[in-house]
Design a protein around this motif. Structure first.
Motif, PDB file in Angstrom:
ATOM      1  N   GLU A 167       0.830  -1.207   0.000  1.00 56.76           N
ATOM      2  CA  GLU A 167       0.000   0.000   0.000  1.00 56.76           C
ATOM      3  C   GLU A 167       0.863   1.254   0.000  1.00 56.76           C
ATOM      4  N   VAL A 170       2.709   1.646  -3.424  1.00 58.21           N
ATOM      5  CA  VAL A 170       1.822   2.150  -4.479  1.00 58.21           C
ATOM      6  C   VAL A 170       1.637   3.655  -4.324  1.00 58.21           C
ATOM      7  N   GLU A 171       1.464   4.091  -3.085  1.00 60.76           N
ATOM      8  CA  GLU A 171       1.305   5.519  -2.821  1.00 60.76           C
ATOM      9  C   GLU A 171       2.535   6.295  -3.269  1.00 60.76           C
ATOM     10  N   ARG A 174       2.858   6.328  -7.170  1.00 60.97           N
ATOM     11  CA  ARG A 174       1.942   7.293  -7.784  1.00 60.97           C
ATOM     12  C   ARG A 174       2.465   8.717  -7.623  1.00 60.97           C
ATOM     13  N   GLU A 218      -3.433  -5.131  -8.171  1.00 54.19           N
ATOM     14  CA  GLU A 218      -3.836  -4.042  -7.269  1.00 54.19           C
ATOM     15  C   GLU A 218      -3.145  -2.740  -7.654  1.00 54.19           C
ATOM     16  N   GLU A 221      -4.471  -1.306 -10.973  1.00 52.28           N
ATOM     17  CA  GLU A 221      -5.761  -0.631 -10.813  1.00 52.28           C
ATOM     18  C   GLU A 221      -5.584   0.781 -10.267  1.00 52.28           C
ATOM     19  N   ALA A 222      -4.480   0.995  -9.538  1.00 52.06           N
ATOM     20  CA  ALA A 222      -4.196   2.325  -8.984  1.00 52.06           C
ATOM     21  C   ALA A 222      -3.504   3.223  -9.996  1.00 52.06           C
TER      22      ALA A 222
END
Length: 291
Positions: A167, A170-171, A174, A218, A221-222
């Protein structure tokens, strides 16, 4: 992403590397950096100069904090610093909690408290108990310290702890428009050699593929650019090799909470990854567990 970053400092090259990297992050996030020098109460540092009684470590700490202040000012990063007495591990945790830090940064080798942090019980103490991510930076010629991040690696075994690290990765990916690498390593040496070994290896490889595929989906998708891979071999060696070959700027790894032993981060693999990682390592703790 971060508002308050706590950095453990001691004036050594590794601690300064962690400070400089934390300042890069702070500048990007408009965060405040708080430098902490711990005068280890396990060491006798009181000296007498004439009629004055002085604590040599506290004096050294004031000098180190002033140097850190100058580095922060050069980057126009809001800065505060303090010298405290105490046991290093507890002092770092207490300061992170009291100052509401959302990231702790520390060098992976150095003198005094920092050396003990990396190679002894203080490392496990802080990683297990810190309520916020811990960013470890190793100062060496073979270490890639770049910011912003272009390439981020997340080793995963499909566990909840790895998911928490995923998590955060991914943050970060991005935010930096970085490529996210999701890697699962099948440790065949842990299987042993018997008539069921091949079947067990096949099962482990299938689970590893499922773990990286789920994590990759996952991230996709982000809206993150994702690369997935499954490798058979020694966990810490394959993590290092993959990071080197793919010019990884940050490794993000999950840890257990206060109970249990994580095969990545609370045993020999953790020390080996932290000691040999070719880039900074961000550890993210899983859900709280009772001591």
């Amino acid at each position: 992403m971060y508002d308050r970053i706590l950095v453990a400092v001691d004036g050594s090259e590794p601690a300064n590397a962690a400070l400089d990297h934390a300042l890069d992050v702070a500048s990007d996030c408009d965060a405040e950096v708080r430098a902490l020098y711990v005068a280890d109460t396990n060491r006798d540092s009181v000296t007498t100069v004439g009629t004055d009684v002085r604590d040599a470590l506290e004096q050294e700490g004031e000098d180190v904090i002033e140097g850190a202040r100058e580095r922060a000012a050069a980057r126009d990063v809001p800065f505060t610093g303090e010298v405290v007495q105490g046991e290093p591990g507890d002092a770092i945790l207490e300061a992170a909690d009291e100052r509401a830090a959302d990231l702790v940064a520390i060098g992976t080798s150095g003198k005094g408290a920092i050396r003990r942090f990396l190679l002894g019980s203080v490392a496990e103490h802080v990683i297990r108990r810190a309520d916020v991510p811990v960013l470890s930076v190793r100062a060496d010629e073979d270490v890639r310290v770049e910011y912003p991040y272009d390439s981020i690696l997340v080793p995963t075994d499909g566990s909840e702890h790895a998911s928490r690290a995923m998590e955060r990765a991914v943050e970060l990916a991005r935010r930096h428009d970085a490529t996210l690498h999701v890697l699962s390593v099948v440790d065949v040496m842990a299987v042993g050699v018997d008539s069921r070994a091949d079947l067990m290896i096949d099962q482990l490889e299938e689970r590893a593929r499922e773990a990286v595929e789920d994590a990759g989906a996952e991230a996709g998708e982000a809206g993150v650019d994702v690369v997935t891979d499954t490798i058979v071999g020694s966990i810490h060696r394959e993590i290092r090799s993959y990071a080197e070959e793919n010019d990884v700027d940050l490794l993000t790894m999950g840890t257990h909470g206060r109970r249990g032993v994580d095969r990545f981060l609370l045993g020999s693999v953790t020390e080996r990854v932290l000691r040999t990682a070719p880039a900074p390592v961000l550890t993210v703790r899983g859900e709280d567990e009772e001591d």
